[in-house]
Structure formats: C-alpha cells, structure tokens
Design a protein around this motif. Structure first.
Motif, PDB file in Angstrom:
ATOM      1  N   LYS A   1      44.587  38.520  46.959  1.00 20.57           N
ATOM      2  CA  LYS A   1      43.527  37.912  46.143  1.00 20.57           C
ATOM      3  C   LYS A   1      43.173  36.508  46.646  1.00 20.57           C
ATOM      4  O   LYS A   1      42.022  36.092  46.594  1.00 20.57           O
ATOM      5  CB  LYS A   1      43.972  37.857  44.687  1.00 20.57           C
ATOM      6  CG  LYS A   1      44.025  39.214  44.010  1.00 20.57           C
ATOM      7  CD  LYS A   1      44.436  39.092  42.555  1.00 20.57           C
ATOM      8  CE  LYS A   1      44.461  40.458  41.882  1.00 20.57           C
ATOM      9  NZ  LYS A   1      44.882  40.371  40.459  1.00 20.57           N
TER      10      LYS A   1
ATOM     11  N   SER B   1      38.253  49.259  41.544  1.00 21.26           N
ATOM     12  CA  SER B   1      37.175  48.473  40.961  1.00 21.26           C
ATOM     13  C   SER B   1      36.512  49.252  39.835  1.00 21.26           C
ATOM     14  O   SER B   1      36.602  50.489  39.757  1.00 21.26           O
ATOM     15  CB  SER B   1      36.138  48.135  42.034  1.00 21.26           C
ATOM     16  OG  SER B   1      35.462  49.311  42.462  1.00 21.26           O
ATOM     17  N   ASP B   2      35.823  48.529  38.962  1.00 20.38           N
ATOM     18  CA  ASP B   2      35.093  49.195  37.878  1.00 20.38           C
ATOM     19  C   ASP B   2      34.057  50.163  38.442  1.00 20.38           C
ATOM     20  O   ASP B   2      33.831  51.247  37.887  1.00 20.38           O
ATOM     21  CB  ASP B   2      34.406  48.149  36.992  1.00 20.38           C
ATOM     22  CG  ASP B   2      35.393  47.298  36.207  1.00 20.38           C
ATOM     23  OD1 ASP B   2      36.563  47.745  36.051  1.00 20.38           O
ATOM     24  OD2 ASP B   2      35.020  46.203  35.766  1.00 20.38           O
ATOM     25  N   GLU B   3      33.436  49.783  39.565  1.00 20.91           N
ATOM     26  CA  GLU B   3      32.435  50.661  40.177  1.00 20.91           C
ATOM     27  C   GLU B   3      33.077  51.956  40.664  1.00 20.91           C
ATOM     28  O   GLU B   3      32.519  53.048  40.479  1.00 20.91           O
ATOM     29  CB  GLU B   3      31.762  49.952  41.351  1.00 20.91           C
ATOM     30  CG  GLU B   3      30.883  48.772  40.958  1.00 20.91           C
ATOM     31  CD  GLU B   3      31.674  47.491  40.710  1.00 20.91           C
ATOM     32  OE1 GLU B   3      31.048  46.496  40.314  1.00 20.91           O
ATOM     33  OE2 GLU B   3      32.911  47.495  40.910  1.00 20.91           O
TER      34      GLU B   3
ATOM     35  N   ASP C   1      40.450  45.062  49.356  1.00 18.10           N
ATOM     36  CA  ASP C   1      39.030  45.388  49.341  1.00 18.10           C
ATOM     37  C   ASP C   1      38.200  44.322  50.054  1.00 18.10           C
ATOM     38  O   ASP C   1      36.999  44.198  49.818  1.00 18.10           O
ATOM     39  CB  ASP C   1      38.534  45.581  47.907  1.00 18.10           C
ATOM     40  CG  ASP C   1      38.737  44.346  47.042  1.00 18.10           C
ATOM     41  OD1 ASP C   1      39.383  43.396  47.512  1.00 18.10           O
ATOM     42  OD2 ASP C   1      38.256  44.341  45.894  1.00 18.10           O
TER      43      ASP C   1
ATOM     44  N   TYR D   1      46.165  46.469  46.983  1.00 14.42           N
ATOM     45  CA  TYR D   1      44.808  46.970  47.178  1.00 14.42           C
ATOM     46  C   TYR D   1      44.006  45.917  47.932  1.00 14.42           C
ATOM     47  O   TYR D   1      43.867  44.783  47.481  1.00 14.42           O
ATOM     48  CB  TYR D   1      44.162  47.265  45.816  1.00 14.42           C
ATOM     49  CG  TYR D   1      42.746  47.798  45.899  1.00 14.42           C
ATOM     50  CD1 TYR D   1      42.400  48.774  46.822  1.00 14.42           C
ATOM     51  CD2 TYR D   1      41.763  47.318  45.048  1.00 14.42           C
ATOM     52  CE1 TYR D   1      41.114  49.268  46.894  1.00 14.42           C
ATOM     53  CE2 TYR D   1      40.463  47.808  45.105  1.00 14.42           C
ATOM     54  CZ  TYR D   1      40.147  48.788  46.033  1.00 14.42           C
ATOM     55  OH  TYR D   1      38.867  49.266  46.103  1.00 14.42           O
TER      56      TYR D   1
ATOM     57  N   TYR E   1      43.989  49.233  39.847  1.00 14.24           N
ATOM     58  CA  TYR E   1      43.614  48.433  41.006  1.00 14.24           C
ATOM     59  C   TYR E   1      42.219  48.811  41.500  1.00 14.24           C
ATOM     60  O   TYR E   1      41.600  48.068  42.250  1.00 14.24           O
ATOM     61  CB  TYR E   1      44.622  48.614  42.145  1.00 14.24           C
ATOM     62  CG  TYR E   1      44.845  50.059  42.517  1.00 14.24           C
ATOM     63  CD1 TYR E   1      43.989  50.716  43.382  1.00 14.24           C
ATOM     64  CD2 TYR E   1      45.920  50.773  41.982  1.00 14.24           C
ATOM     65  CE1 TYR E   1      44.181  52.036  43.715  1.00 14.24           C
ATOM     66  CE2 TYR E   1      46.119  52.104  42.312  1.00 14.24           C
ATOM     67  CZ  TYR E   1      45.241  52.728  43.169  1.00 14.24           C
ATOM     68  OH  TYR E   1      45.434  54.044  43.489  1.00 14.24           O
TER      69      TYR E   1
END
Length: 503
Positions: A81, A487-489, A103, A101, A485
């Motif tokens: 992060k 994403s909302d999408e 991304d 995770y 972990y």
C-alpha cells in the motif's frame, strides 16, 4: 523418489553437461527441509524491465525507486500500500500469515534468505492466496509459501512478470498461476503437494517456464489455453502427470499452440491422482509423463522421459481425453505435433484404464513410450522405430531438425498493460478466484455456481456482500475465506458475471 539406476545416472550426467545450469538451485537431497537460495547477481535494487537475455529477463540497469523493508512482525500488504511504481519491497525472514494483493504496476517483491531462514507466507489453511497480482511488471522472488487454500502466486491480466526462486508447498489448487498475462518468466522455483497444477500457465502468451522442480503434485507443469510457451530444463518427478499442454473448453481463449517442451527430466510421474473430483486434472492417469490434449504445434525435443508407468507421451483429442467437454468453439484435435529426439525407456510398466485395454488388443500388457489416440492431422516424428508406440502410424517424417534457434518466446521489450473491460474483469475474477472451488453444476470444494445463482437471483450486491464477509450457512461445505482484498469493481463485476453465467 525411487533410487535411479546406474544407466539413468549416466544419462542424467550427460544431460546435465549438455543443458547447463538446471536444478543446481533446487533441493534434491531433502524435499521438505529448510534450504538457502543464494542471491544471484541479478537480484539487486532494480526496477522490472527487460533485455534480450533469454535466461534471466534482466531488470533495468539503474534502480530509481524506493526500498521498503519488511521485518518479522510487520505486514507485506502494508508495504504494498505504501509502495509506488518502481519501488522494491524487501521482506526479511519471519512468518507472515496474510494475503498480499498487488494492484499497482512495476512493484518488486524480494525475499531475503539469511542462513537458511526464509520469509515464509503461511496461510494456515485459512487464507485463500499468498500473492495475487493484477499489476504489470511484477517481480516476486525468494519466498517460501505454505498452507494456503487456493494459490501460492496468482496473476490476473498482469503483463511482463517474473516469478522466480520461490519454494511453494501445499497451496491448495495451484502453486504458480499467471492468468491472462503476456511476456513472463517462471524460473528456479520448487513446488510440491499441489492438488491441481504446480505451475499453471493459463490463457497467456509468450511465457518461458525454465529451471523449475515440481514433484508430488497432480500436474507438474500445465500450459493451458496459452500460446508461444517454452518449457525447458525442468525436473518433473513423482507427479500424477509431469508436463501437460492442452485445451480446456469453456474458457475465453480457445486455443493452445506454439509450445516447445525441451531438455526436461520427466521421471517416475506415478503419484496417485488427488485432484478435485470433476476437475480436468482429476482424469489424468497416474504414470503420465507428457500429456498433449487438443494442443497444436507442440514440439517435444531432447527430454529424458522414463519410469512413467502409463505412457511416456500421450497425445489425445478432447473427445477421448475430456469426454465431458462441450464447447463448439474449441477445436478438439491435436494437430501438427512434432516429436524429435528424446531419451525414453522404462515407461508403461503399469498401464491403466483404456490404455491397458488397448494394449491387450495388441497382446501386450505394457504401455508405450508414445501413445496417440483420436483425431488430429499433420503430426510428425523423427524416427518411428526409436520408441515403443501406439497410434502413430499416420505420423510422417519430421521436417524440423531442431529448435536451437528458438531460445525464448519472451518479447525483447515490455508489452503494454492489458486493457480489461468490466465484463472481462468479471470473467477473469471468476475463473481465477472462484472456479477453483465452484464449478457450474457439480460439486468441488464450494457450492456449485448454479446454486449461487438461485440463492442470489437478480441480487449481485448479495454476492458482493458474501464475498466480503462470508458466513458458513451449510454444514456440508467448508467456510469460504473472505476475498475482501478484491476491489469493489472486481467484486461487482464477478457477481454480475456469476448471475449471467450459463452452462
């Protein structure tokens, strides 16, 4: 592992001299003991990039990012992060029980092995995945990964990846699983006790799988619905099946082609099949050295293939290899398979099932070095008389003499990040995260997908909420680990994909 004969030791010595660096960095002596991987000169503070060096896929000359150190008791995910593209995360020895995770693009994760002590990711049979990346230009090296429920290292649509020098044991479905990626290197990893495939290259292009050791798995190395792949200098032993190149119907990419299987040790792959019932690999007979199913333009060259009790090389179409397959868009036949010079002996000592019955029709109780069954055109072989075979009468003489001019299938420059639509995101998440436990209308580890559809009819948010915070509502199924972990999408995309999915 069974003791090798004097002949095999002699042959092995010859091949070691011929193919150079192979498994010197793997662990023949003690399969499950601690070991130290020396830090090669390429493992320095540099960002992920490429040169035309075919064995290392070297990184950029100058490291211009930040170094983030993670010590025992800290979180790798917290470091991710914090990281920005170009940063290197160095993880020191200790035990880390988490899902990591990634991304973001161009993040390097490098374990530091000190005096035999590894940075170890331990899922404790509660966490689904150790590393899950969707970024491009990801490097993951020098980690020990154990006891996960789903996957050791999984990629989703990440291009330009390097996965090397990792030690992966008992991570559920897959050990190393790049999916829908392009331009990657998987090298010098050791994987064991994986219930599907130790190394599974799925729906990828331009990937080299080199210098790995895979043993005690259902499938050692799998090239599935992928193109332009080199599988070289690997040691596949005591798996159910050693090295596989095949098509799985029903996936978005429908073909496997342009695969070279070269200079590998494929030895004593006779492990009982412990794959999930209903999965493709659950049908692999113990004793399978190489399996080519519906894949095209596969070249098999200069391998040592010995001690595989069913057959050394099996070439089969989907009708015979996967009779459950029902995808009219998948061409079912293996075409233009080329078999060049290989050392094959002592295969077929205990054939099973249909192969055993076919051999009995030939008044023979022993399986062949090469077994071909079903459709397919244009396949060739260097010398039919060199091997014990069944079903290759229509194979013509090979026009290819060798593949030495092909040293890699990787591209010399990084490829652009893959653009993924909302539908593709749902599809990738489903096949990468969900399908290992949830088949459409049959039981695997989790509830079948058609039952999920019935429970959450027209309610994708209900699936999203369950993914984030699952509750064990049925005693006959294990509790699903949370996938928060994602994403909302990704959660919404996969929920909508699940509700729209048809058999």
């Amino acid at each position: 592992m069974k003791k090798t004969t004097g002949l095999f030791k002699f042959l092995a010595a010859i091949v070691f001299l011929g193919i150079g660096v192979f498994v010197g960095k793997t662990f023949f002596a003690n399969k499950y003991s601690e070991a130290t991987i020396p830090m090669p000169s390429t493992m320095q503070y540099r960002n992920v990039g490429f040169t035309t060096d075919t064995t290392q896929m070297a990184q950029k000359e100058d490291f211009n990012g930040k170094v983030i150190e993670v010590k025992s008791g800290s979180s790798i995910q917290a470091a991710v992060k914090e990281a920005n593209p170009g940063d290197l995360i160095r993880v020191f020895p200790g035990t880390y029980s988490e899902n990591v995770y990634i991304d973001k693009d161009n993040i390097s994760l490098q374990g530091v092995v000190i005096n035999g002590k590894w940075p170890t990711l331990d899922g404790k049979k509660k966490i689904n995945d150790a590393f899950l990346y969707s970024g491009n230009g990801i490097l993951i090296e020098n980690f020990k990964i154990i006891n996960y429920k789903g996957n050791g290292i999984m990629g989703q649509a990440g291009n330009n990846f390097i996965i090397r020098n990792n030690w992966i044991i008992d991570t559920g479905v897959y050990g190393i699983f790049p999916q829908y990626g392009k331009n990657g290197l998987i090298e010098h990893n050791v994987l064991s006790v994986i219930a599907d495939a130790a190394i599974y290259v799925g729906m990828c292009d331009n990937v080299d799988v080199i210098h790995n050791e895979v043993f005690d798995n259902v499938a050692g190395i799998e090239i599935e619905n992928s193109r332009h792949c080199l599988v070289e200098n690997n040691y596949a032993h005591n798996n159910t099946g050693g090295i596989l190149a095949f098509v799985t119907p029903g996936l978005p990419i429908k073909t496997t082609f342009d695969v070279i299987i070269r200079n590998n040790f494929i030895v004593n792959n006779n492990h009982e099949n412990f794959g999930a019932p209903g999965s493709t690999v659950a049908g692999i007979p113990p004793g399978t050295g190489i399996l080519i199913m519906a894949a095209d333009d596969v070249i098999v060259e200069n391998n040592i293939i010995t001690g595989n009790d069913n057959a050394g090389i099996t070439i089969v179409d989907l009708t015979n290899g996967d009779p459950k397959a029902n995808d009219p868009n998948s061409e079912p036949n293996p075409d233009r398979v080329v078999i060049l010079d290989n050392i094959m002996y002592n295969n077929g000592n205990n054939p099973t099932g249909e192969l055993k019955a076919l051999m009995l029709t030939q008044m023979d109780t022993k399986g062949p070095d090469i077994f071909a069954y079903g459709g397919g055109t244009g396949s060739t072989i260097r010398d039919k008389n060199k091997y014990r075979s069944f079903g290759i009468d229509n194979y013509g003489p090979a026009q290819i003499t060798d593949t030495k001019d092909i040293t890699t299938f990787m591209l010399p420059e990084p490829v652009a990040p893959r653009s993924v639509s909302d539908h593709e995101l749902g599809e990738l998440t489903y096949y990468g995260i969900c399908a290992g436990c949830h088949a459409f209308n049959s039981r695997l580890i989790g509830v079948p997908t058609n039952i999920i559809q019935a429970i959450h009819n027209n309610n994708p948010q209900g699936i999203v909420d369950y993914i984030s915070n699952p509750k064990n509502l049925r005693e006959d199924y294990p509790e699903m680990p949370p996938q928060n972990y994602l994403s909302d999408e990704a959660k919404m995309a996969v929920a909508e994909y699940i509700l729209a999915l048809k058999e």
